[in-house]
Design an enzyme around this catalytic site. Structure first.
Site, PDB file in Angstrom:
ATOM      1  N   TYR A 177       0.925  -1.319  -0.541  1.00  0.00           N
ATOM      2  CA  TYR A 177       0.325  -0.035   0.350  1.00  0.00           C
ATOM      3  C   TYR A 177       0.881   1.354   0.025  1.00  0.00           C
ATOM      4  CZ  TYR A 177      -3.508   3.498   1.094  1.00  0.00           C
ATOM      5  OH  TYR A 177      -4.823   4.007   1.113  1.00  0.00           O
ATOM      6  N   LYS A 181       1.402   3.939  -3.270  1.00  0.00           N
ATOM      7  CA  LYS A 181       0.672   5.258  -3.194  1.00  0.00           C
ATOM      8  C   LYS A 181       2.218   6.118  -3.460  1.00  0.00           C
ATOM      9  CE  LYS A 181      -3.476   4.851  -2.217  1.00  0.00           C
ATOM     10  NZ  LYS A 181      -4.780   5.182  -2.397  1.00  0.00           N
TER      11      LYS A 181
HETATM   12  N1  LIG Z   1      -9.071   4.412   3.775  1.00  0.00           N
HETATM   13  C1  LIG Z   1      -8.272   4.926   4.490  1.00  0.00           C
HETATM   14  O1  LIG Z   1      -8.150   5.332   5.849  1.00  0.00           O
HETATM   15  C2  LIG Z   1      -7.538   6.585   3.502  1.00  0.00           C
HETATM   16  C3  LIG Z   1      -6.355   6.710   4.179  1.00  0.00           C
HETATM   17  C4  LIG Z   1      -5.783   7.371   4.019  1.00  0.00           C
HETATM   18  C5  LIG Z   1      -5.964   8.120   2.398  1.00  0.00           C
HETATM   19  N2  LIG Z   1      -6.931   7.008   1.934  1.00  0.00           N
HETATM   20  C6  LIG Z   1      -6.762   6.965   0.427  1.00  0.00           C
HETATM   21  O2  LIG Z   1      -7.405   7.585  -0.097  1.00  0.00           O
HETATM   22  C7  LIG Z   1      -8.817   8.013  -1.150  1.00  0.00           C
HETATM   23  C8  LIG Z   1      -9.659   7.658  -1.466  1.00  0.00           C
HETATM   24  O3  LIG Z   1     -10.384   6.909  -0.212  1.00  0.00           O
HETATM   25  P1  LIG Z   1     -11.618   7.086   0.062  1.00  0.00           P
HETATM   26  O4  LIG Z   1     -12.302   5.732   0.680  1.00  0.00           O
HETATM   27  O5  LIG Z   1     -12.621   8.012  -0.131  1.00  0.00           O
HETATM   28  O6  LIG Z   1     -12.089   6.137  -1.329  1.00  0.00           O
HETATM   29  P2  LIG Z   1     -13.417   4.860  -1.020  1.00  0.00           P
HETATM   30  O7  LIG Z   1     -14.609   5.120  -0.851  1.00  0.00           O
HETATM   31  O8  LIG Z   1     -12.985   4.211  -1.104  1.00  0.00           O
HETATM   32  O9  LIG Z   1     -13.704   5.622  -3.077  1.00  0.00           O
HETATM   33  C9  LIG Z   1     -13.134   4.842  -4.361  1.00  0.00           C
HETATM   34  C10 LIG Z   1     -13.744   5.932  -5.275  1.00  0.00           C
HETATM   35  O10 LIG Z   1     -12.274   5.162  -6.251  1.00  0.00           O
HETATM   36  C11 LIG Z   1     -13.809   4.658  -7.011  1.00  0.00           C
HETATM   37  N3  LIG Z   1     -13.181   3.354  -7.841  1.00  0.00           N
HETATM   38  C12 LIG Z   1     -12.267   1.989  -7.130  1.00  0.00           C
HETATM   39  N4  LIG Z   1     -12.376   1.164  -6.922  1.00  0.00           N
HETATM   40  C13 LIG Z   1     -12.738   1.864  -9.345  1.00  0.00           C
HETATM   41  C14 LIG Z   1     -12.271   0.464 -10.473  1.00  0.00           C
HETATM   42  N5  LIG Z   1     -12.390  -0.430 -10.132  1.00  0.00           N
HETATM   43  N6  LIG Z   1     -13.244   1.068 -11.298  1.00  0.00           N
HETATM   44  C15 LIG Z   1     -14.182   2.439 -11.100  1.00  0.00           C
HETATM   45  N7  LIG Z   1     -13.121   3.431  -9.869  1.00  0.00           N
HETATM   46  C16 LIG Z   1     -13.286   2.797  -8.789  1.00  0.00           C
HETATM   47  C17 LIG Z   1     -14.791   4.501  -6.506  1.00  0.00           C
HETATM   48  O11 LIG Z   1     -15.754   3.852  -7.301  1.00  0.00           O
HETATM   49  P3  LIG Z   1     -16.905   3.741  -6.401  1.00  0.00           P
HETATM   50  O12 LIG Z   1     -17.930   4.311  -5.406  1.00  0.00           O
HETATM   51  O13 LIG Z   1     -17.917   2.674  -8.209  1.00  0.00           O
HETATM   52  O14 LIG Z   1     -16.851   2.216  -5.799  1.00  0.00           O
HETATM   53  C18 LIG Z   1     -15.144   5.493  -5.568  1.00  0.00           C
HETATM   54  O15 LIG Z   1     -14.964   6.902  -6.240  1.00  0.00           O
HETATM   55  C19 LIG Z   1      -8.313   6.345  -2.000  1.00  0.00           C
HETATM   56  O16 LIG Z   1      -6.844   6.673  -2.738  1.00  0.00           O
HETATM   57  C20 LIG Z   1      -6.954   6.016  -0.201  1.00  0.00           C
HETATM   58  O17 LIG Z   1      -6.013   5.161  -0.696  1.00  0.00           O
HETATM   59  C21 LIG Z   1      -7.940   6.198   2.171  1.00  0.00           C
END
Ligand SMILES: NC(=O)c1ccc[n+]([C@@H]2O[C@H](COP(=O)([O-])OP(=O)(O)OC[C@H]3O[C@@H](n4cnc5c(N)ncnc54)[C@H](OP(=O)(O)O)[C@@H]3O)[C@@H](O)[C@H]2O)c1
Length: 273
Positions: A177, A181
């Site tokens: 991960y 990133k």
């Molecule tokens: N989770 C954490 O605690 C955390 C912490 C720091 C940073 N981040 C990073 O921050 C970013 C946003 O996180 P989040 O939790 O807000 O995101 P999320 O809720 O997981 O949503 C991800 C987005 O990416 C799209 N996506 C995923 N797979 C896809 C695919 N195969 N084709 C097209 N679109 C796709 C999703 O579309 P659908 O809605 O259609 O699935 C959604 O719009 C990510 O890069 C994550 O790694 C996360």
């Protein structure tokens, strides 16, 4: 008994201190500058609005993306915001009439190059998890889709790319991960945007609909830390969204900048907390 309790407490405080020192890496003078940028942002909205710029958002159906769209709609700084995703959301009400939704197949994103043309700003909140998509699926989304988006954006004339990455991103990490990133951050820097703003939030604080047991556990464990030291390891999605809009209004003088978790908080709130 008292001695054991005091020792455990002292150990906890020491651990917290080391953790804060390790994670809050933004120098204090830069923290002050970021606060000034955040404070200046609301005052720049009207002038920015008058320049009739447009933006696109990828990942807009995700937890951060949804809140970012609300922030963009409420602050109404763009003439048009194009939402590019694999499914549509339902937006009802006049305030959403500057949004345009475009459904695409990310496997054929190049076929939709036109959607990326003419925007001054591109926001990227794309991402998946290894648990949901497997190792290859995770790389496909978090690396390949993000990089294709970045390249199409640049070719389409986008001057400012705003990328949501993650705390701990490190292209030399042996863990998947943070390595992916970190690689994406480095490759985006090579794309040649006039401005590149990379956000590295900690664990996103959000009431996620999708079941992600690991993340749920992390949120529970970190919940007390959120009160003691809110900028160390956690970040509400609202904070990320606000910071992403503030950096557009009040850009850094640096062509490319990484905002660590604390800096994301400061950029959203405009005060040292
Ligand atoms: N989770 C954490 O605690 C955390 C912490 C720091 C940073 N981040 C990073 O921050 C970013 C946003 O996180 P989040 O939790 O807000 O995101 P999320 O809720 O997981 O949503 C991800 C987005 O990416 C799209 N996506 C995923 N797979 C896809 C695919 N195969 N084709 C097209 N679109 C796709 C999703 O579309 P659908 O809605 O259609 O699935 C959604 O719009 C990510 O890069 C994550 O790694 C996360």
């Amino acid at each position: 008994m008292f001695h054991i309790g005091a020792t455990v407490f002292a150990g906890f405080v020491a651990f917290l201190g080391i953790l804060i020192a390790w994670l809050e890496v933004t120098p204090i003078e830069r923290q002050r500058e970021i606060c000034r940028m955040a404070e200046a942002a609301p005052g720049k909205e009207e002038e920015f609005r008058s320049t009739n710029q447009t933006a696109f958002v990828v990942g807009y159906t995700g937890e951060t993306g949804k809140v970012l769209v609300e922030e963009l709609v409420n602050r109404n700084i763009f003439q048009k915001v194009v939402l590019i995703g694999r499914r549509e959301l339902n937006y009802e009400g006049e305030k959403y009439n500057k949004l345009e939704q475009k459904v695409v197949d990310y496997e054929k994103l190049e076929d939709h190059a036109d959607l990326f043309k003419g925007h001054s700003v591109g926001f990227c909140c794309l991402g998946t998890t290894r648990g949901k998509s497997g190792v290859e699926g995770f790389k496909r989304v978090d690396h390949d889709y993000v990089m294709t988006t970045a390249k199409l954006a640049k070719e389409g004339g986008c001057g400012h790319f705003v990328l949501q990455s993650s705390q701990g991103a490190n292209k030399n990490s042996s863990f998947l991960y943070p390595r992916v990133k970190g690689e994406v951050e480095a490759e985006c820097a090579d794309v040649g945007f006039d401005k590149l703003s990379i956000f590295r939030p900690g664990v996103l604080m959000v009431d996620r609909k999708e079941s992600r047991p690991g993340e749920w556990f992390a949120r529970k464990v970190l919940a007390p830390l959120k009160y003691i030291a809110p900028t160390v390891m956690t970040c509400p999605v609202e904070t990320v969204a606000k910071a992403m809009v503030n950096i557009v209004l009040s850009p850094s003088e640096k062509p490319s900048e990484i905002f660590e978790n604390k800096a994301v908080h400061l950029l959203a709130k405009g005060k040292l907390c």
